[in-house]
Write an enzyme that holds these catalytic residues in place. Structure first.
Site, short mmCIF file in Angstrom:
data_model
loop_
_atom_site.label_atom_id
_atom_site.label_comp_id
_atom_site.label_asym_id
_atom_site.label_seq_id
_atom_site.Cartn_x
_atom_site.Cartn_y
_atom_site.Cartn_z
N SER A 37 -7.12 2.31 -3.68
CA SER A 37 -5.85 2.73 -3.10
C SER A 37 -4.92 3.28 -4.17
CB SER A 37 -5.16 1.55 -2.41
OG SER A 37 -5.71 1.31 -1.14
N GLU B 227 0.82 -1.21 0.00
CA GLU B 227 0.00 0.00 0.00
C GLU B 227 0.85 1.26 0.00
OE1 GLU B 227 -2.58 2.55 -0.39
OE2 GLU B 227 -3.47 0.59 -0.06
N ASP C 143 1.14 4.21 -2.91
CA ASP C 143 0.78 5.61 -2.68
C ASP C 143 1.88 6.56 -3.14
OD1 ASP C 143 -1.68 5.02 -1.61
OD2 ASP C 143 -0.99 5.02 0.46
#
Length: 612
Positions: A526, A300, A304
């Site tokens: 995400s 994750e 990002d």
């Protein structure tokens, strides 16, 4: 996750407070009850000497005035537009009244509690207490609860306060909260998948040349969303940030590999973006260790930072890692219960004088796992950030209306219904859904199926109507019309009067990225959320370079004029909850919002100069 961070504490909390025996000014009355979602199983009593970091949310002094000002500074047709508040002005508006502060402090002192910490506005009091002491303070019992994924927490389903405190305390946690702040990533694969049979190659030669549906790159995003020819001019004044929870860490060496391949001029930024540790959150400069690799973390966080850097360079990036990581094992002598994710971060942020103009968060989970009182207070903290001129973007979730075979309420009756997500359901943030394909883009969807590694749930752009938050006025026109056009479809399965989401969307399928030194692809809202945040940061760059203020809280601008800068998505459904779900339509819909960004057109809807 851990609640409030040590930086906020104004007193040393080296040892738990000791009770001298309660002295009640008025009888105890139940303040809140909240049932756990059915994924949680109640076990035995929690160990009494385990220490909890208890967060007490006092009634804020004048939030209504702060909310009024927030909408004024965010409304492009208001004379106060862009005149955001500073930290002192925000704190003064939400500071509790003297009466509330005095009553609560008296209650705590009467119960032998003297060591207290505070948020910057003194609207949160933080104390460290053993479970058995919290039980006496709140006239309740804590039990151990186990989630179906193995997570363990100590919680109660009801707690009480002296009657005279009910109007002075909004919420106390951890008590009845059962949320875990899951990241909204669908999956990742090392080898690019096969091209779907239904995929049609774009007729636009510029897009077809750089966009590959099996591995979507920054050059594709820059071409698709018209940022390719923009040269940022305000990098020294403009910033973008993203949050990390659950032990996630953005790995600089992986980000450098990604940028060297896809944005070589930005490669140095992999080593220079700022990483902040909140509440002992993890930070590191080197590659993943063997143990970290084995535990499969940082997909994750890597996604990002790579999604943002790939589109918004040279805009500086701030990474926030908040400490605390479930599972909390109640039977062990752990010092705190570490499962309160958002409050720790947002209150730390509000302590800072200078914060990024855009912040992306790719975490969330079913709204019903969060007690309403707590969700409302955290949402109000987000409003404080918006009043200071920061756009908060949250991913809308990856399970459409609520996943497969999971759409049941925690009302004690297991009532069937669509499950909204939090924090994206908060009306003071901007929700970001996901799209796929290029010409045209459509709402992302991949059906559930059994795989060699077990059942894989569907992947669909998170869609919903809040059961906690009323529909904000900025949504009245478009949401009312959308519901009317449904002609009763799914009546009774969702809250027609609730805040609807998402507000916008962006690509969210098969992002090219690096993890643990290896390139693969990853999907999820995400991915779409940090991508959208990077594009909004470029819009702010154009504004700041023109001598103007940043956009701040996006939604009043978005719903009044900004939507004209987004490409409408008209293909797809929300899916989830074992139904096809809401349809994607012309105009706003609760699957793709107003659609995907067209940077040049968005800038035209602002006061920025447009001469490139």
């Amino acid at each position: 996750m851990r609640g409030i961070i040590p930086l906020l504490l104004s007193a040393a909390l080296s040892a738990p407070a000791v009770f001298a025996g309660p002295i009640a000014r008025s009888p105890y009355v139940v303040k809140e009850t909240h049932n756990p979602p059915r994924e949680w199983t109640k076990l035995g009593r929690a160990k009494g000497d385990n220490v909890i970091q208890l967060q007490i949310g006092l009634k804020q002094g004048n939030f209504e005035e702060l909310e009024r000002l927030l909408y004024e500074v965010s409304d492009p047709f208001h004379e106060r537009y862009g005149k955001h508040l500073n930290s002192e002005e925000v704190n003064e508006l939400v500071r509790p009244s003297k009466e509330s502060s005095d009553f609560v402090h008296e209650w705590l002192r009467e119960n032998g509690i003297s060591d207290m910490g505070y948020s910057s506005a003194k609207d949160w009091i933080i104390v460290h207490l053993p479970v058995e002491s919290v039980e006496r303070l709140l006239d309740t019992e804590y039990h151990n609860y186990k989630h179906e994924d193995g997570t363990m927490i100590a919680r109660t389903t009801r707690w009480s306060l002296p009657r005279h405190l009910h109007d002075h305390i909004d919420t106390i946690q951890p008590s009845t909260s059962f949320f875990r702040a899951a990241s909204n990533k669908a999956d990742w694969v090392q080898a690019p998948p096969e091209i779907p049979a239904s995929y049609k190659k774009p007729s636009n030669e510029s897009i077809a040349k750089v966009c590959n549906v099996t591995s979507v790159t920054p050059e594709c995003f820059a071409t698709l969303y018209s940022t390719k020819w923009y040269k940022p001019e305000a990098a020294g004044k403009n910033k973008v940030g993203f949050t990390n929870y659950l032990g996630e860490i953005p790995i600089r060496t992986d980000t450098e590999l990604f940028l060297k391949k896809y944005r070589p001029e930005a490669a140095e930024s992999a080593r220079t973006f700022k990483a902040y540790s909140i509440d002992n959150g993890p930070v590191q400069d080197g590659p993943l260790t063997a143990n970290q690799s084995e535990s499969d973390i940082s997909h994750e966080a890597n996604l990002d930072v790579q999604a943002i850097a790939g589109i918004s360079w040279p805009t500086p990036i701030d990474s926030y890692s908040t400490g605390g990581e479930p599972p909390f094992i109640p039977d062990l002598s752990t010092p705190t219960n570490t499962n309160e994710p958002y409050l720790a971060w947002v209150n730390w942020l509000l302590e800072q004088e200078n914060i990024p103009q855009v912040i992306s968060t790719s975490y969330g989970e079913p709204e019903q796992s969060v007690p309403r009182s707590y969700a409302e207070r955290v949402c109000r903290q987000f409003a404080q950030v918006g009043a200071r001129g920061t756009s908060l973007l949250f991913s809308s979730g990856d399970r459409g209306l609520g996943g497969t075979n999971k759409c049941y309420s925690n009302d004690g009756k297991n009532t069937y219904g669509f499950l909204a997500d939090f924090p994206v359901s908060c009306p003071f943030v901007t929700g970001v859904g996901a799209t796929m394909n290029f010409e045209p883009e459509e709402a992302v969807y991949r059906p559930a199926r059994n795989t060699s590694t077990g059942f894989r749930d569907l992947y669909a752009s998170g869609s919903g109507f809040s059961a906690y938050f009323e529909r904000p006025k900025y949504q009245d026109k478009v949401v009312t019309q959308y519901i009317k056009n449904l002609n009763g479809l799914y009546d009774g399965s969702y809250s027609k009067g609730g805040r609807a989401y998402p507000d916008i969307s962006a690509q969210g399928l098969q992002f090219a990225y690096f993890w643990n030194g290896t390139e693969g692809t990853i999907s999820g809202t995400s991915a779409s959320c940090p991508l959208a945040a990077g594009i909004i940061s470029l819009v702010n760059d154009a504004l700041i370079a023109s001598g103007k203020r940043q956009l701040g809280f996006l939604n009043p601008w978005l719903y009044s004029k900004g939507y004209k800068g987004f490409t409408d998505i008209t293909v797809g459904y929300s899916y989830g909850c074992n139904v096809q779900g809401f349809p994607v339509t012309e105009g706003w819909d609760p699957i793709t919002g107003y659609g995907t960004p067209n940077f040049a057109e968005i800038v035209k809807q602002t006061d920025a100069k447009y001469d490139w």
